[in-house]
Motif scaffolding. Sequence first.
Motif, PDB file in Angstrom:
ATOM      1  N   PHE A 145       6.666  -1.742   6.152  1.00 29.71           N
ATOM      2  CA  PHE A 145       5.487  -1.209   5.485  1.00 29.71           C
ATOM      3  C   PHE A 145       4.729  -2.302   4.731  1.00 29.71           C
ATOM      4  O   PHE A 145       5.334  -3.144   4.064  1.00 29.71           O
ATOM      5  N   ASP A 146       3.406  -2.259   4.819  1.00 29.34           N
ATOM      6  CA  ASP A 146       2.570  -3.054   3.922  1.00 29.34           C
ATOM      7  C   ASP A 146       2.607  -2.405   2.552  1.00 29.34           C
ATOM      8  O   ASP A 146       2.649  -1.168   2.431  1.00 29.34           O
ATOM      9  N   VAL A 147       2.606  -3.211   1.503  1.00 28.03           N
ATOM     10  CA  VAL A 147       2.705  -2.713   0.130  1.00 28.03           C
ATOM     11  C   VAL A 147       1.406  -3.007  -0.609  1.00 28.03           C
ATOM     12  O   VAL A 147       0.957  -4.152  -0.660  1.00 28.03           O
ATOM     13  N   ASP A 148       0.808  -1.962  -1.167  1.00 27.97           N
ATOM     14  CA  ASP A 148      -0.417  -2.115  -1.953  1.00 27.97           C
ATOM     15  C   ASP A 148      -0.150  -1.583  -3.357  1.00 27.97           C
ATOM     16  O   ASP A 148       0.025  -0.369  -3.543  1.00 27.97           O
ATOM     17  N   ILE A 149      -0.080  -2.486  -4.332  1.00 23.91           N
ATOM     18  CA  ILE A 149       0.130  -2.087  -5.727  1.00 23.91           C
ATOM     19  C   ILE A 149      -1.237  -1.946  -6.389  1.00 23.91           C
ATOM     20  O   ILE A 149      -1.991  -2.914  -6.505  1.00 23.91           O
ATOM     21  N   LYS A 150      -1.566  -0.733  -6.794  1.00 25.51           N
ATOM     22  CA  LYS A 150      -2.887  -0.433  -7.339  1.00 25.51           C
ATOM     23  C   LYS A 150      -2.792  -0.318  -8.862  1.00 25.51           C
ATOM     24  O   LYS A 150      -2.259   0.655  -9.397  1.00 25.51           O
ATOM     25  N   LEU A 151      -3.322  -1.321  -9.529  1.00 23.62           N
ATOM     26  CA  LEU A 151      -3.204  -1.375 -10.982  1.00 23.62           C
ATOM     27  C   LEU A 151      -3.987  -0.276 -11.683  1.00 23.62           C
ATOM     28  O   LEU A 151      -3.515   0.313 -12.655  1.00 23.62           O
ATOM     29  N   LEU A 152      -5.196   0.017 -11.184  1.00 25.67           N
ATOM     30  CA  LEU A 152      -6.044   0.998 -11.859  1.00 25.67           C
ATOM     31  C   LEU A 152      -5.435   2.397 -11.829  1.00 25.67           C
ATOM     32  O   LEU A 152      -5.471   3.121 -12.823  1.00 25.67           O
ATOM     33  N   SER A 153      -4.871   2.777 -10.702  1.00 24.49           N
ATOM     34  CA  SER A 153      -4.274   4.112 -10.592  1.00 24.49           C
ATOM     35  C   SER A 153      -2.778   4.093 -10.883  1.00 24.49           C
ATOM     36  O   SER A 153      -2.121   5.135 -10.834  1.00 24.49           O
ATOM     37  N   MET A 154      -2.249   2.916 -11.190  1.00 24.69           N
ATOM     38  CA  MET A 154      -0.826   2.745 -11.463  1.00 24.69           C
ATOM     39  C   MET A 154       0.016   3.400 -10.368  1.00 24.69           C
ATOM     40  O   MET A 154       0.834   4.292 -10.614  1.00 24.69           O
ATOM     41  N   SER A 155      -0.211   2.943  -9.149  1.00 27.23           N
ATOM     42  CA  SER A 155       0.497   3.533  -8.016  1.00 27.23           C
ATOM     43  C   SER A 155       0.900   2.455  -7.010  1.00 27.23           C
ATOM     44  O   SER A 155       0.375   1.338  -7.034  1.00 27.23           O
ATOM     45  N   ILE A 156       1.835   2.817  -6.161  1.00 27.46           N
ATOM     46  CA  ILE A 156       2.265   1.964  -5.051  1.00 27.46           C
ATOM     47  C   ILE A 156       2.011   2.735  -3.769  1.00 27.46           C
ATOM     48  O   ILE A 156       2.443   3.893  -3.638  1.00 27.46           O
ATOM     49  N   GLU A 157       1.309   2.117  -2.830  1.00 28.99           N
ATOM     50  CA  GLU A 157       1.070   2.755  -1.534  1.00 28.99           C
ATOM     51  C   GLU A 157       1.712   1.925  -0.432  1.00 28.99           C
ATOM     52  O   GLU A 157       1.469   0.724  -0.327  1.00 28.99           O
ATOM     53  N   LEU A 158       2.531   2.570   0.370  1.00 32.60           N
ATOM     54  CA  LEU A 158       3.153   1.934   1.520  1.00 32.60           C
ATOM     55  C   LEU A 158       2.489   2.448   2.790  1.00 32.60           C
ATOM     56  O   LEU A 158       2.297   3.654   2.948  1.00 32.60           O
ATOM     57  N   THR A 159       2.135   1.523   3.692  1.00 33.75           N
ATOM     58  CA  THR A 159       1.522   1.900   4.962  1.00 33.75           C
ATOM     59  C   THR A 159       2.329   1.284   6.102  1.00 33.75           C
ATOM     60  O   THR A 159       2.556   0.075   6.113  1.00 33.75           O
ATOM     61  N   LEU A 160       2.734   2.118   7.050  1.00 32.45           N
ATOM     62  CA  LEU A 160       3.566   1.628   8.152  1.00 32.45           C
ATOM     63  C   LEU A 160       2.815   0.591   8.968  1.00 32.45           C
ATOM     64  O   LEU A 160       1.710   0.832   9.450  1.00 32.45           O
ATOM     65  N   ASP A 161       3.440  -0.567   9.138  1.00 35.57           N
ATOM     66  CA  ASP A 161       2.854  -1.643   9.935  1.00 35.57           C
ATOM     67  C   ASP A 161       3.458  -1.675  11.342  1.00 35.57           C
ATOM     68  O   ASP A 161       2.743  -1.728  12.337  1.00 35.57           O
ATOM     69  N   LYS A 162       4.774  -1.619  11.417  1.00 34.53           N
ATOM     70  CA  LYS A 162       5.460  -1.638  12.712  1.00 34.53           C
ATOM     71  C   LYS A 162       6.871  -1.117  12.515  1.00 34.53           C
ATOM     72  O   LYS A 162       7.351  -1.009  11.383  1.00 34.53           O
ATOM     73  N   TYR A 163       7.521  -0.790  13.632  1.00 33.65           N
ATOM     74  CA  TYR A 163       8.901  -0.331  13.511  1.00 33.65           C
ATOM     75  C   TYR A 163       9.698  -0.740  14.735  1.00 33.65           C
ATOM     76  O   TYR A 163       9.144  -1.026  15.800  1.00 33.65           O
ATOM     77  N   TYR A 164      11.017  -0.801  14.538  1.00 31.26           N
ATOM     78  CA  TYR A 164      11.911  -1.358  15.533  1.00 31.26           C
ATOM     79  C   TYR A 164      13.132  -0.468  15.722  1.00 31.26           C
ATOM     80  O   TYR A 164      13.572   0.201  14.787  1.00 31.26           O
ATOM     81  N   LEU A 165      13.689  -0.501  16.924  1.00 27.95           N
ATOM     82  CA  LEU A 165      15.040  -0.032  17.170  1.00 27.95           C
ATOM     83  C   LEU A 165      15.868  -1.296  17.323  1.00 27.95           C
ATOM     84  O   LEU A 165      15.676  -2.058  18.277  1.00 27.95           O
ATOM     85  N   ALA A 166      16.739  -1.548  16.327  1.00 24.57           N
ATOM     86  CA  ALA A 166      17.436  -2.835  16.233  1.00 24.57           C
ATOM     87  C   ALA A 166      16.380  -3.948  16.189  1.00 24.57           C
ATOM     88  O   ALA A 166      15.531  -3.931  15.308  1.00 24.57           O
ATOM     89  N   ASP A 167      16.393  -4.884  17.135  1.00 20.38           N
ATOM     90  CA  ASP A 167      15.426  -5.983  17.121  1.00 20.38           C
ATOM     91  C   ASP A 167      14.225  -5.730  18.023  1.00 20.38           C
ATOM     92  O   ASP A 167      13.384  -6.610  18.196  1.00 20.38           O
ATOM     93  N   TYR A 168      14.129  -4.545  18.593  1.00 24.63           N
ATOM     94  CA  TYR A 168      13.101  -4.274  19.597  1.00 24.63           C
ATOM     95  C   TYR A 168      11.966  -3.443  18.995  1.00 24.63           C
ATOM     96  O   TYR A 168      12.167  -2.295  18.586  1.00 24.63           O
ATOM     97  N   GLU A 169      10.773  -4.034  18.962  1.00 22.31           N
ATOM     98  CA  GLU A 169       9.621  -3.318  18.427  1.00 22.31           C
ATOM     99  C   GLU A 169       9.234  -2.188  19.378  1.00 22.31           C
ATOM    100  O   GLU A 169       9.232  -2.351  20.596  1.00 22.31           O
ATOM    101  N   ILE A 170       8.890  -1.050  18.791  1.00 21.48           N
ATOM    102  CA  ILE A 170       8.529   0.131  19.570  1.00 21.48           C
ATOM    103  C   ILE A 170       7.067   0.478  19.289  1.00 21.48           C
ATOM    104  O   ILE A 170       6.589   0.371  18.156  1.00 21.48           O
TER     105      ILE A 170
END
Length: 211
Positions: A145-170
């Motif tokens: 996940f990409d991590v976006d720390i938003k100071l004004l709203s005091m929040s953390i947003e995670l956005t899926l970038d990629k995912y794998y089964l073991a070492d294999y990107e799907i």
Amino acid sequence: MKIIRNLIIILIILIALGVIGLGAIEVDVDDSSLSTIVYEEDANLTDILQAKFISLFVSGSTEESSLVEDIINLVIYDSIKNNINSDYDPLGDCETTECNYVIYEDYYYINYIFAEMNDDGQLVLTVSFGTEEFIEVNTILVLVFDVDIKLLSMSIELTLDKYYLADYEISKTMLDRIFSKIDTENIESQVSKGELNLEEYTYTISFSPFS
């Protein structure tokens, strides 16, 4: 439980059909990967998260990665204990199946779920799972996940970038197909804190000092 079971069964079927050789995706994970800080905490989750958020937004970026990692692992553990398996305690003295597995069913099991920050500032969520029924294999699903720390709203947003089964990107297309066939709202409701959005593949958790 049924929704998680269906997702894991789909993945196991893909493995069994030989999408990737079993030896190539075999990965053993032990409890050394778990965050001991999270599992040894003995206090109210809301109080712990509040303290972590205050540190994150007040102390600056020097401890940013470790604080984000702790916050997400706290939410994972709390979600498991409250919505999936109240007996789960993999670092404790208990040796029962209920203590050592997030889920243990006839056809599959999930033994660990944990988060770590990588060197690129992304959060890596690892789900260790397997089956002992028709084939014996343990592997991992890794979501980055990409991590976006938003100071004004005091929040953390995670956005899926990629995912794998073991070492294999799907391909994300496969993930879209899986989630199109199951009740995503039920999965979203099993997260104890924050907001999980499986349409946008985001997770947002915030803290308000005035609430």
